[in-house]
Motif scaffolding. Sequence first.
Motif, short mmCIF file in Angstrom:
data_model
loop_
_atom_site.label_atom_id
_atom_site.label_comp_id
_atom_site.label_asym_id
_atom_site.label_seq_id
_atom_site.Cartn_x
_atom_site.Cartn_y
_atom_site.Cartn_z
N LYS A 71 0.76 -1.37 0.09
CA LYS A 71 -0.01 -0.01 0.03
C LYS A 71 0.82 1.33 -0.01
N ALA A 72 0.49 2.13 -0.78
CA ALA A 72 1.02 3.40 -0.97
C ALA A 72 1.48 4.08 0.48
N SER A 73 0.42 3.99 1.50
CA SER A 73 0.23 4.61 2.69
C SER A 73 1.51 3.92 3.38
N ASP A 74 1.72 2.50 3.42
CA ASP A 74 2.77 1.85 4.07
C ASP A 74 4.10 2.24 3.74
N ILE A 75 4.27 2.51 2.20
CA ILE A 75 5.65 2.97 1.83
C ILE A 75 5.86 4.34 2.45
N ALA A 76 5.06 5.24 2.33
CA ALA A 76 5.19 6.58 2.85
C ALA A 76 5.51 6.52 4.55
N ASP A 77 4.77 5.47 5.16
CA ASP A 77 5.07 5.47 6.41
C ASP A 77 6.41 4.84 6.82
N LYS A 78 7.04 4.05 5.85
CA LYS A 78 8.38 3.37 6.02
C LYS A 78 9.36 4.24 5.66
N LEU A 79 9.07 5.31 4.63
CA LEU A 79 10.10 6.34 4.06
C LEU A 79 10.29 7.39 5.36
N LEU A 80 9.18 7.69 5.91
CA LEU A 80 9.25 8.71 7.22
C LEU A 80 9.87 7.96 8.30
N LYS A 81 9.63 6.89 8.63
CA LYS A 81 10.22 6.21 9.84
C LYS A 81 11.59 5.81 9.57
N GLN A 82 11.74 5.22 8.26
CA GLN A 82 13.29 4.59 8.17
C GLN A 82 14.30 5.56 7.46
N GLU A 83 13.75 6.36 6.91
CA GLU A 83 14.71 7.37 6.12
C GLU A 83 14.45 9.00 6.31
N GLN A 84 13.45 9.05 7.34
CA GLN A 84 12.93 10.55 7.65
C GLN A 84 12.71 11.23 6.44
N VAL A 85 12.05 10.64 5.31
CA VAL A 85 11.74 11.23 4.22
C VAL A 85 10.04 11.40 4.00
N ALA A 86 9.73 12.52 3.73
CA ALA A 86 8.15 12.56 3.72
C ALA A 86 7.54 12.82 2.43
N VAL A 87 6.76 12.05 2.07
CA VAL A 87 5.92 12.14 0.85
C VAL A 87 4.35 12.00 0.82
N ILE A 88 3.40 11.98 -0.07
CA ILE A 88 2.27 12.05 0.16
C ILE A 88 1.64 10.72 -0.35
#
Length: 448
Positions: A394-411
Amino acid sequence: MEFKNLQKTPLWTAFSKLGQRIFLPDGIFYWSGRAKKESKLNATIGTAYGTQGDLFGTDDQTWTILYVKKVAEQFKIPPNEMAEYAPIGGIPELRQTWKDWIAYKCQKGAKIDVKPYLTNPLITAGVTMGLSMASALFMDPGDHLILPDKFWENYSQIFEVIGQAKIQYFPFFARGDFNVDGMVDVVRKSLQVKGKAMLLLNFPNNPTGYVPSPAMYKQIADKLATLGDEMKKPIVVLCDDAYEGYTYDENAATYSLFPHLVNRSAFLIPVKLDGASKEMLMYGGRVGAFTLGVHPSWVSADARAVLDAEINNKLEGYIRGTISNSNRSAQYVVAQLLIKDRDELLKQRAASVALLTKRYKVINKLLAEKPLPNASVDPNNGGFFLLINVKGAKASDIADKLLKQEQVAVIPMEAPEVGVNAIRVAYCSVKESDIPKLVTAIRNVLTK
């Protein structure tokens, strides 16, 4: 006001029940307007006045609007332009200069003279309010709004949640470009079922960043005009031009679709929604414009001014019944920029466009060098964003991992009913030097 001319046009058929019903009554603004021209003592509007002497303890008897000096000092514009109410439809200087601005852009980009067919722009509180006006004036609950399947999420809030419209989707892309045939199919079905159609197109697009070529613009307009003439039912086309001018590819159009829709079929009703938020990088100014293209066959040349007045009355009736008017100080600033400093404004904005062009080239180069795992990038050549379609999660899971693991935020964008599962990347807000880190982070999360 009677609407005898308007009732003879396809525009009347396109209106919702509210659109047909609404009008601007001869209320406070009407009487205060007359008072300014006819009265010696004006006791109409609730705006406090006094003398300069009253305000500042001097002998100056100049009659002025009462204002707080400290507030006026922050604005650095004439106090009356800061403190007075704006007219319902906007200050006259801005309405006229915005009309000139539209005509200038259409002539420069498309080499089409649209000015004879334009209504006087109504000034709105940003493009979002223009969209809300369109929803209220053209759509009844259950009516169809036609959209590509990738769109700005607030459309759903405005038209579906608040306006109770039913969104009809078509796949955005076909064979690597805009899906004209898919669009026409859905518009045709809407005309058959509802007797009218409302299509909303946004270029440069949020979220994909796609901008059609001039040839594609012409193809879109030709197909819609042909369909309007064939079906003889109104097609309202809302041109959300929030990002107009932000084009980074020499093959893409640098201007709006709007001029290609003007003066085509009598049943094709183009509405241009634009504003200062992106065009002048005044996001918080909340100055937008709502402009209609009038077909010359609707009324005789002699009746055109009356028709324009009837249209204006309805639009102002809606504004009066919702927000009364828009921010006067921001309107004044935008008007002065366009009247006195348009060339310098465009020159200075060009620096921002050049900056975004560099970022666009860098991010697309990096994304093209090595395919993303389980992902694809939509065609993009303008605006502030690009869209990455993702598979397997899911795109929301990808966005969540980006934020938690890489500190990168997307929509994240998810619409499973139409097969959309993607992340929107706003490279407009990322330093060019940080874009490689951004792409690496996305690649890392998609690989895991």
